[in-house]
Design an enzyme around this catalytic site. Sequence first.
Site, PDB file in Angstrom:
ATOM      1  N   ARG A  72       1.033  -1.308   0.231  1.00 40.17           N
ATOM      2  CA  ARG A  72      -0.100  -0.015   0.261  1.00 40.17           C
ATOM      3  C   ARG A  72       0.949   1.187   0.005  1.00 40.17           C
ATOM      4  O   ARG A  72       2.009   1.305   0.668  1.00 40.17           O
ATOM      5  CB  ARG A  72      -1.055   0.018   1.203  1.00 40.17           C
ATOM      6  N   TYR A 212      -1.386  -3.772  -6.730  1.00 44.69           N
ATOM      7  CA  TYR A 212      -0.804  -4.846  -5.519  1.00 44.69           C
ATOM      8  C   TYR A 212      -2.124  -4.657  -4.519  1.00 44.69           C
ATOM      9  O   TYR A 212      -2.357  -3.377  -4.058  1.00 44.69           O
ATOM     10  CB  TYR A 212       0.176  -4.303  -4.859  1.00 44.69           C
ATOM     11  N   LYS A 221      -9.433  -2.578   1.852  1.00 41.01           N
ATOM     12  CA  LYS A 221      -9.457  -1.414   2.586  1.00 41.01           C
ATOM     13  C   LYS A 221     -10.251  -0.119   2.258  1.00 41.01           C
ATOM     14  O   LYS A 221     -10.580   0.637   2.725  1.00 41.01           O
ATOM     15  CB  LYS A 221      -8.007  -1.050   2.527  1.00 41.01           C
ATOM     16  N   HIS A 241     -10.713  -2.115  11.383  1.00 42.43           N
ATOM     17  CA  HIS A 241      -9.637  -2.875  11.151  1.00 42.43           C
ATOM     18  C   HIS A 241      -9.462  -3.852  12.302  1.00 42.43           C
ATOM     19  O   HIS A 241      -8.371  -3.803  13.106  1.00 42.43           O
ATOM     20  CB  HIS A 241      -8.402  -1.957  10.860  1.00 42.43           C
ATOM     21  N   SER A 263      -1.464  -3.326  10.318  1.00 35.66           N
ATOM     22  CA  SER A 263      -1.047  -4.307   9.243  1.00 35.66           C
ATOM     23  C   SER A 263       0.154  -4.921   9.522  1.00 35.66           C
ATOM     24  O   SER A 263       1.148  -4.148   9.937  1.00 35.66           O
ATOM     25  CB  SER A 263      -0.842  -3.626   7.886  1.00 35.66           C
ATOM     26  N   CYS A 265       0.949  -7.184  12.150  1.00 37.18           N
ATOM     27  CA  CYS A 265       1.171  -7.028  13.571  1.00 37.18           C
ATOM     28  C   CYS A 265       0.489  -8.267  14.110  1.00 37.18           C
ATOM     29  O   CYS A 265       0.491  -8.468  15.335  1.00 37.18           O
ATOM     30  CB  CYS A 265       0.731  -5.880  14.307  1.00 37.18           C
ATOM     31  N   ASP A 288      -9.126  -9.454   9.229  1.00 42.11           N
ATOM     32  CA  ASP A 288      -8.532  -8.070   9.014  1.00 42.11           C
ATOM     33  C   ASP A 288      -9.871  -7.140   9.247  1.00 42.11           C
ATOM     34  O   ASP A 288      -9.443  -6.015   9.792  1.00 42.11           O
ATOM     35  CB  ASP A 288      -8.014  -8.081   7.576  1.00 42.11           C
ATOM     36  N   ARG A 380       2.347 -12.107   0.247  1.00 38.16           N
ATOM     37  CA  ARG A 380       1.190 -12.396   0.625  1.00 38.16           C
ATOM     38  C   ARG A 380       0.561 -13.889   0.163  1.00 38.16           C
ATOM     39  O   ARG A 380       0.817 -14.203  -1.141  1.00 38.16           O
ATOM     40  CB  ARG A 380      -0.051 -11.448   0.120  1.00 38.16           C
TER      41      ARG A 380
HETATM   42  O1  SAT Z   1      -3.549  -3.182   2.358  1.00 41.74           O
HETATM   43  S1  SAT Z   1      -3.267  -4.794   2.057  1.00 41.74           S
HETATM   44  O2  SAT Z   1      -4.705  -5.295   1.752  1.00 41.74           O
HETATM   45  O3  SAT Z   1      -2.709  -4.662   0.983  1.00 41.74           O
HETATM   46  C1  SAT Z   1      -2.596  -5.379   3.247  1.00 41.74           C
HETATM   47  C2  SAT Z   1      -2.599  -4.714   4.613  1.00 41.74           C
HETATM   48  O4  SAT Z   1      -2.181  -3.633   4.796  1.00 41.74           O
HETATM   49  O5  SAT Z   1      -3.371  -5.206   5.729  1.00 41.74           O
HETATM   50 MN    MN Z   2      -5.152  -5.151   7.346  1.00 40.41          MN
END
Ligand code: SAT
Ligand code: MN
Length: 595
Positions: A72, A212, A221, A241, A263, A265, A288, A380
């Site tokens: 991101r 990506y 997101k 989140h 993200s 963690c 997530d 990923r």
């Molecule tokens: O934002 S992504 O889906 O690429 C992954 C993340 O940051 O959790």
């Molecule tokens: Mn995330």
Amino acid sequence: MEYPTSNKRLIDWVEEVAKLARPSSIYFCDGSKEEFDQLAQLLVEKGTFRKLSDVKRPNSYWAHSDPRDVARVEDRTFICSTEEIDAGPTNNWRDPSEMKQTMNGLYAGSMEGRTMYVIPFSMGPLGSPFSKIGIQLTDSPYVVTNMRIMAKMGTSVLEQLGDDGDFIHCIHSVGSPLAQGQSDVAWPCDPDNIYISHFPETREIWSYGSGYGGNALLGKKCLALRIASATARDEGWLAEHMLLLKLTSPKGQVHYVTGSFPSACGKTNLAMLEPSLEGWKVETLGDDICWLRLGEDGRLYGVNPEAGFFGVAPGTSYETNANAMRTITHDTIFTNTALTVDGDVWWEGMDGDRPDNLTDWKGESYDPTSGKPASHPNARFTVSAGQAPQIAEEWQDPAGVPISAMLFGGRRRSLVPLVAESRDWDHGVFLGSTMASETTAAAVGAVGNLRRDPFAMLPFCGYNMGDYFAHWLSFGEKENVNLPKIYMVNWFRKDANNRFIWPGYGENARVLAWIVARLEGEAEGIEGPYGVVPKVQDIADDNLGISDEQLSELFHVDGTELANEVDAIGGHFDTFGDRLPAKLLRQLEILKTYI
Ligand code: SAT
Ligand code: MN
């Protein structure tokens, strides 16, 4: 052209975007397995996908991105509200009409030589009051294959939409038009011109230049957090989140728990935890994102709007997350991991020794003496949640599940205790609003810097975060509510030798068990600056192998550090000006009394 829908709004919009971006064809996705297989085959032919060994990893594919398009990009992510103040100090703001002008310029002809795919998708169980329908237009077949895993997609969604249903308009182009006869690259993108733009007032998402993850899989997101958070404020719910898990104690007590962490963690690891403690069971509902609404009984009900996991591969092993390893044994897309000679994937932190003759995440033969990792740290896996062995049977219940406890956490090498129970809702919101964490590879930029990441929503809140805090506080002001208890957790404390003190992973079950004991009124605690912390004997036993000294280190709050933290929180709060709720300043005053 024949359309598989008579929804005029949809048809007009598809035609309008096609007129601008000039794709060579338009294709409506039906979401079938056959369609997925055909697209995967196309991607193999284009060199984007490598099919993995059917013995090692059936029905699975490996892709590697352009090295300039790996995560991101927060500084290219924009919230385009009419008034700048409504985006707030934590977002990059742009005027909506200026942004549309800029991006219309970029979209003009941007799909030339490519197919424009129309992806109807639902975030949340189809037909649930929780759910939102989006339509993504994209020129990336890689994105289509990932979206089919991450969301409910295809004909059933179009049917649900009907003739006049509305939807969230999502446009995505990798920004790499093909002139006639020009051969394609394996990972088309336009990394110097990335825009990830959100228009919360008109519920639109426009993305350009990246293929990506969260930049391109717009249901995740962009829709389920940034747009949904703004919608949730207007409609009186929460888009967060958060992971969502089901915890069953040896006594058969069931509790649903959410966890907000930035993200990379460990949300996926916690959501899939295999408890180290006898008799405890964790089942996964989400890793997530969680959407939460008040039920008629005054409790908060949560649903995972996603259908798949887009998890960080490096560090995932049978040791750290056996359930994830079991989930990704087949039907999985891997992006930016390393590739083995026998057609399997590999990453740093996987069980066993590093195999020889790897292909690295850039598609080159890997040199182990280079000192560089073979997989990208933000590599990923994309996998359907339904194929996870530990998925909770109610994970797609349209009504959601009632939440007992919410965990907030980040990477903090010192100060923040292993676990603390907030004193009340306002204090819990204060803890969420002051969360900080050391940065990770999930976003482009330096790794390991401490930054404030309130509610782990810093990159994902679609409106002014001061208003967002007020929205959270408003739940505590409602009558007849029975809200979850809020806990701060921190698995990442380090000792003087820079080693993690707490073993984490399966042992985090000890923290969950203490939380359940608190919820059930079965455990006492010790009052401190972050709330109530456990007595160490309630968390540890001889099996844990941590000395008493180290255990107390996990809960020690140093006075000087706390004073610095209070100053830092004051500065953080100042950035919100008059949008900062006064209740949070009162909480800061209470924290000061502990210095
Ligand atoms: O934002 S992504 O889906 O690429 C992954 C993340 O940051 O959790
Ligand atoms: Mn995330």
